[in-house]
Design a protein around this motif. Structure first.
Motif, PDB file in Angstrom:
ATOM      1  N   ARG A 151       0.826  -1.209   0.000  1.00  0.00           N
ATOM      2  CA  ARG A 151       0.000   0.000   0.000  1.00  0.00           C
ATOM      3  C   ARG A 151       0.861   1.260   0.000  1.00  0.00           C
ATOM      4  O   ARG A 151       0.548   2.234  -0.687  1.00  0.00           O
ATOM      5  N   LEU A 152       1.953   1.222   0.790  1.00  0.00           N
ATOM      6  CA  LEU A 152       2.842   2.388   0.820  1.00  0.00           C
ATOM      7  C   LEU A 152       3.473   2.621  -0.544  1.00  0.00           C
ATOM      8  O   LEU A 152       3.596   3.770  -1.000  1.00  0.00           O
ATOM      9  N   ARG A 153       3.896   1.538  -1.201  1.00  0.00           N
ATOM     10  CA  ARG A 153       4.481   1.690  -2.532  1.00  0.00           C
ATOM     11  C   ARG A 153       3.469   2.273  -3.517  1.00  0.00           C
ATOM     12  O   ARG A 153       3.791   3.155  -4.317  1.00  0.00           O
ATOM     13  N   THR A 154       2.227   1.773  -3.445  1.00  0.00           N
ATOM     14  CA  THR A 154       1.181   2.306  -4.332  1.00  0.00           C
ATOM     15  C   THR A 154       0.911   3.767  -4.023  1.00  0.00           C
ATOM     16  O   THR A 154       0.775   4.603  -4.920  1.00  0.00           O
ATOM     17  N   PHE A 155       0.856   4.070  -2.721  1.00  0.00           N
ATOM     18  CA  PHE A 155       0.600   5.453  -2.309  1.00  0.00           C
ATOM     19  C   PHE A 155       1.728   6.381  -2.768  1.00  0.00           C
ATOM     20  O   PHE A 155       1.492   7.433  -3.356  1.00  0.00           O
ATOM     21  N   LEU A 156       2.979   5.966  -2.497  1.00  0.00           N
ATOM     22  CA  LEU A 156       4.115   6.800  -2.894  1.00  0.00           C
ATOM     23  C   LEU A 156       4.230   6.902  -4.407  1.00  0.00           C
ATOM     24  O   LEU A 156       4.601   7.944  -4.946  1.00  0.00           O
ATOM     25  N   GLY A 157       3.901   5.782  -5.092  1.00  0.00           N
ATOM     26  CA  GLY A 157       3.986   5.809  -6.549  1.00  0.00           C
ATOM     27  C   GLY A 157       2.954   6.725  -7.172  1.00  0.00           C
ATOM     28  O   GLY A 157       3.171   7.276  -8.242  1.00  0.00           O
ATOM     29  N   GLY A 158       1.801   6.901  -6.500  1.00  0.00           N
ATOM     30  CA  GLY A 158       0.757   7.765  -7.040  1.00  0.00           C
ATOM     31  C   GLY A 158       0.859   9.206  -6.623  1.00  0.00           C
ATOM     32  O   GLY A 158       0.056  10.040  -7.052  1.00  0.00           O
ATOM     33  N   LEU A 159       1.825   9.529  -5.767  1.00  0.00           N
ATOM     34  CA  LEU A 159       1.972  10.905  -5.310  1.00  0.00           C
ATOM     35  C   LEU A 159       2.435  11.812  -6.436  1.00  0.00           C
ATOM     36  O   LEU A 159       3.235  11.426  -7.283  1.00  0.00           O
ATOM     37  N   ALA A 160       1.922  13.043  -6.434  1.00  0.00           N
ATOM     38  CA  ALA A 160       2.451  14.056  -7.342  1.00  0.00           C
ATOM     39  C   ALA A 160       3.783  14.578  -6.812  1.00  0.00           C
ATOM     40  O   ALA A 160       4.636  15.023  -7.576  1.00  0.00           O
ATOM     41  N   GLU A 161       3.961  14.526  -5.483  1.00  0.00           N
ATOM     42  CA  GLU A 161       5.196  15.002  -4.874  1.00  0.00           C
ATOM     43  C   GLU A 161       6.313  13.986  -5.056  1.00  0.00           C
ATOM     44  O   GLU A 161       6.097  12.781  -4.959  1.00  0.00           O
ATOM     45  N   GLY A 162       7.502  14.491  -5.332  1.00  0.00           N
ATOM     46  CA  GLY A 162       8.679  13.643  -5.385  1.00  0.00           C
ATOM     47  C   GLY A 162       9.382  13.676  -4.040  1.00  0.00           C
ATOM     48  O   GLY A 162       9.358  14.686  -3.338  1.00  0.00           O
ATOM     49  N   ILE A 163      10.010  12.554  -3.661  1.00  0.00           N
ATOM     50  CA  ILE A 163      10.734  12.470  -2.395  1.00  0.00           C
ATOM     51  C   ILE A 163      12.126  11.933  -2.681  1.00  0.00           C
ATOM     52  O   ILE A 163      12.279  10.884  -3.315  1.00  0.00           O
ATOM     53  N   VAL A 164      13.143  12.644  -2.216  1.00  0.00           N
ATOM     54  CA  VAL A 164      14.512  12.146  -2.275  1.00  0.00           C
ATOM     55  C   VAL A 164      15.152  12.350  -0.905  1.00  0.00           C
ATOM     56  O   VAL A 164      14.818  13.296  -0.187  1.00  0.00           O
ATOM     57  N   VAL A 165      16.043  11.446  -0.549  1.00  0.00           N
ATOM     58  CA  VAL A 165      16.825  11.574   0.678  1.00  0.00           C
ATOM     59  C   VAL A 165      18.288  11.665   0.265  1.00  0.00           C
ATOM     60  O   VAL A 165      18.777  10.836  -0.518  1.00  0.00           O
ATOM     61  N   LEU A 166      18.994  12.680   0.802  1.00  0.00           N
ATOM     62  CA  LEU A 166      20.371  12.940   0.427  1.00  0.00           C
ATOM     63  C   LEU A 166      21.280  12.670   1.623  1.00  0.00           C
ATOM     64  O   LEU A 166      20.945  13.003   2.761  1.00  0.00           O
ATOM     65  N   ASP A 167      22.442  12.090   1.348  1.00  0.00           N
ATOM     66  CA  ASP A 167      23.412  11.895   2.419  1.00  0.00           C
ATOM     67  C   ASP A 167      24.193  13.183   2.645  1.00  0.00           C
ATOM     68  O   ASP A 167      23.925  14.218   2.031  1.00  0.00           O
ATOM     69  N   ASP A 168      25.189  13.122   3.526  1.00  0.00           N
ATOM     70  CA  ASP A 168      25.946  14.325   3.869  1.00  0.00           C
ATOM     71  C   ASP A 168      26.693  14.895   2.677  1.00  0.00           C
ATOM     72  O   ASP A 168      26.988  16.103   2.637  1.00  0.00           O
ATOM     73  N   ALA A 169      26.998  14.068   1.694  1.00  0.00           N
ATOM     74  CA  ALA A 169      27.714  14.534   0.507  1.00  0.00           C
ATOM     75  C   ALA A 169      26.769  15.045  -0.574  1.00  0.00           C
ATOM     76  O   ALA A 169      27.216  15.459  -1.645  1.00  0.00           O
ATOM     77  N   GLY A 170      25.451  14.986  -0.302  1.00  0.00           N
ATOM     78  CA  GLY A 170      24.483  15.466  -1.284  1.00  0.00           C
ATOM     79  C   GLY A 170      24.097  14.440  -2.321  1.00  0.00           C
ATOM     80  O   GLY A 170      23.474  14.796  -3.331  1.00  0.00           O
ATOM     81  N   ARG A 171      24.434  13.182  -2.094  1.00  0.00           N
ATOM     82  CA  ARG A 171      24.060  12.128  -3.046  1.00  0.00           C
ATOM     83  C   ARG A 171      22.721  11.511  -2.664  1.00  0.00           C
ATOM     84  O   ARG A 171      22.384  11.424  -1.487  1.00  0.00           O
ATOM     85  N   LEU A 238      14.093  15.777   0.890  1.00  0.00           N
ATOM     86  CA  LEU A 238      13.454  16.832   0.103  1.00  0.00           C
ATOM     87  C   LEU A 238      12.132  16.301  -0.424  1.00  0.00           C
ATOM     88  O   LEU A 238      12.082  15.238  -1.052  1.00  0.00           O
ATOM     89  N   LEU A 239      11.069  17.032  -0.136  1.00  0.00           N
ATOM     90  CA  LEU A 239       9.760  16.724  -0.706  1.00  0.00           C
ATOM     91  C   LEU A 239       9.416  17.885  -1.628  1.00  0.00           C
ATOM     92  O   LEU A 239       9.386  19.042  -1.199  1.00  0.00           O
ATOM     93  N   PHE A 240       9.161  17.592  -2.906  1.00  0.00           N
ATOM     94  CA  PHE A 240       8.949  18.665  -3.872  1.00  0.00           C
ATOM     95  C   PHE A 240       7.823  18.293  -4.839  1.00  0.00           C
ATOM     96  O   PHE A 240       7.562  17.111  -5.087  1.00  0.00           O
ATOM     97  N   TYR A 241       7.146  19.323  -5.342  1.00  0.00           N
ATOM     98  CA  TYR A 241       6.104  19.098  -6.349  1.00  0.00           C
ATOM     99  C   TYR A 241       6.141  20.227  -7.367  1.00  0.00           C
ATOM    100  O   TYR A 241       6.533  21.359  -7.076  1.00  0.00           O
ATOM    101  N   ASP A 242       5.726  19.888  -8.583  1.00  0.00           N
ATOM    102  CA  ASP A 242       5.853  20.784  -9.734  1.00  0.00           C
ATOM    103  C   ASP A 242       4.847  21.927  -9.636  1.00  0.00           C
ATOM    104  O   ASP A 242       3.646  21.707  -9.482  1.00  0.00           O
ATOM    105  N   ILE A 243       5.358  23.164  -9.711  1.00  0.00           N
ATOM    106  CA  ILE A 243       4.492  24.354  -9.691  1.00  0.00           C
ATOM    107  C   ILE A 243       4.778  25.227 -10.909  1.00  0.00           C
ATOM    108  O   ILE A 243       4.512  26.437 -10.885  1.00  0.00           O
ATOM    109  N   SER A 244       5.312  24.629 -11.984  1.00  0.00           N
ATOM    110  CA  SER A 244       5.663  25.419 -13.166  1.00  0.00           C
ATOM    111  C   SER A 244       4.454  26.147 -13.731  1.00  0.00           C
ATOM    112  O   SER A 244       4.549  27.326 -14.112  1.00  0.00           O
ATOM    113  N   ASP A 245       3.305  25.469 -13.786  1.00  0.00           N
ATOM    114  CA  ASP A 245       2.103  26.124 -14.326  1.00  0.00           C
ATOM    115  C   ASP A 245       1.685  27.294 -13.440  1.00  0.00           C
ATOM    116  O   ASP A 245       1.276  28.347 -13.946  1.00  0.00           O
TER     117      ASP A 245
END
Length: 489
Positions: A151-171, A238-245
């Protein structure tokens, strides 16, 4: 002849572990939490069971001994007697064999177990020791975890928001499916700084532009926080979503507001011009009357005085006509859309265009159709467009040699019956690019570019079209068309 070699000596009797008597091993086995059943390695009959097995299944050892697989297994094909015996045979042949087996207790309760069959060679013979434990609750927990994860995978996969986790080096150490959709497949493990064309990786909430290397950046709203989940997922999330429009709409709204403000200033200038024309016309009329009176009294006097007064009268009269035209033109600001002739609008503007052209030594030519060009419009606004285009052409020609300074203004009926006006100059040709009507283009040293943007807004609001093209043999042609109005009679 020597006889056959002697038989090998028998295995020595098993020795008791120091400190433990042989009977102690049964006590240890009885103390196990794992259930233990002993089967004969040849017949697979039950020989013995420890206390944990008896407690789980509800039978005593004596009750278990005569039981067969159908008596103590779930009534299902995968737990048939043939499969049970095959499992035990594998243990005899290979030494060990594991499976999931569903036992049935004396009370009829079905118990799913993890079972391991091990061949054990004892002095009295070979047996199969089956160790098993109840895994029903564990399987249920595992199913719940799998369902939750799914369910979490389906929920995260359907989100408009993107989620990334970065380490101390920014990777990127984690990227959601939605983040991968927006920023590309190579996101996981990448240096996220490569996705930030405007500077460093975001460290706080705000608006940022992100893009995969080589792709066009888009605007995103992003939030940032530190997370620590167990020991394998720590870093900046970082949680981000597209606001270009939204950004594009806000920019268009800002430009529209600027244009409306500019138009409001035009109206304010019109009001001021109206007031000036009203106030100045009265002293000019009085001055004209005084000069005329002085001329009458000097009719027989000094001719030079009379000549000077004649010129003063002409200049005053010219100023009065200018103010009269201005007052007549500005006085139409409150008029709404009406049926009119495009040629009439051009004639109303001609006086002001010629004044501007004379200041720069530019020759103006008007070539208007003999037939009317009926349009339905707001006269003042369309007149403003005519003057904007003409003034731009005059100022373009002011930079050319005197002999080349000419502007031609024409009207005609377009191929589809619409009314068209064209302003032609002999300058450097059409401006480069395709954004000359959005308020960013100007060829003037101190210009704002708002005139062309305002003209575009006015013409399109009236259902018309405006554009620019090359003139022949040189220069540019700015033209607009307005829908032809239907006339009655």
């Amino acid at each position: 002849m020597a006889g056959p070699p002697p038989d090998p000596p028998p295995d020595p009797a098993p020795r008791a572990t120091p400190g433990l008597a042989p009977g102690d091993f049964e006590a240890l086995t009885q103390a196990l939490k794992y259930c233990v059943l002993l089967h004969d390695a040849r017949t697979f009959e039950i020989l013995w069971a420890n206390g944990a097995a008896c407690d789980l299944l509800g039978w005593s050892v004596e009750e278990l001994k005569p039981l067969k697989a159908p008596d103590m297994s779930k009534n299902a094909r995968e737990y048939s007697r043939e499969l049970g015996r095959r499992w035990l045979r594998h243990a005899v042949a290979d030494g060990v064999s594991a499976t999931e087996w569903c036992y049935r207790s004396k009370s009829g309760e079905e118990i799913l177990t993890e079972a391991i069959a091990i061949r054990v060679d004892l002095p009295a013979g070979t047996v199969v020791m089956v160790q098993f434990r109840d895994i029903a609750e564990e399987k249920a927990v595992r199913r719940d975890l799998f369902r939750t994860e799914s369910r979490l995978r389906t929920f995260l996969g359907g989100l408009a928001e993107g989620i990334v986790v970065l380490d101390d080096a920014g990777r990127v150490v984690f990227a959601s499916e939605s983040a991968t959709r927006q920023l590309g497949e190579g996101l996981h493990g990448a240096d996220f700084a490569g996705y930030c064309p405007d500077g460093p990786v975001p460290g706080r909430e705000g608006r940022y532009r992100f893009a995969a290397p080589g792709a066009a950046p888009r605007w995103y709203a992003a939030t940032c926080q530190y997370i620590g989940i167990e020991s394998d997922l720590r870093g900046r999330m970082l949680l981000f979503y597209d606001i270009s429009d939204r950004v594009r709409e806000e920019e268009e709204h800002r430009r529209d507001t600027q244009r409306l403000d500019h138009l409001a200033r035009y109206n304010a200038m019109g009001d001021m011009a109206m007031a000036i024309a009203h106030e100045v016309s009265q002293p000019l009329a009085a001055a004209y009357n005084f000069v005329e009176g002085a001329r009458g009294r000097l009719a027989a006097g000094d001719e030079q005085v009379a000549w000077g007064l004649d010129n003063a009268v002409r200049q005053i009269d010219r100023a009065r006509r200018i103010l009269g035209s201005l007052r007549q033109y500005v006085g139409r600001l409150e008029q709404s859309e009406q049926l009119t002739d495009l040629n009439t609008i051009v004639r109303d503007c001609a006086y002001f265009i010629e004044l501007r052209a004379q200041e720069h030594g530019v020759v103006t030519e008007f070539d208007l159709t003999a037939e009317p060009l009926p349009v339905r419009c707001e006269n003042v606004l369309i007149g403003q467009v005519v003057m904007n285009l003409a003034f731009n052409a005059v100022e373009e020609m002011a930079r050319r040699p005197v002999a080349e300074r000419s502007v031609r203004i024409t009207t005609r009926r377009a191929g589809d019956g619409d009314a068209e006006l064209a302003v032609r100059d002999r300058g450097d040709g059409p401006p480069p690019g395709d954004r000359i009507f959005d308020g960013v283009f100007t060829a003037k040293e101190n210009g704002s570019g708002i005139g062309l943007a305002l003209s575009h807004r006015i013409i399109t609001r009236h259902g018309g079209r405006i554009g620019v093209g090359p003139n022949t043999p040189r220069g540019a042609v700015f033209r607009f068309t307005l829908p032809r109005a239907r006339t009655t009679g």
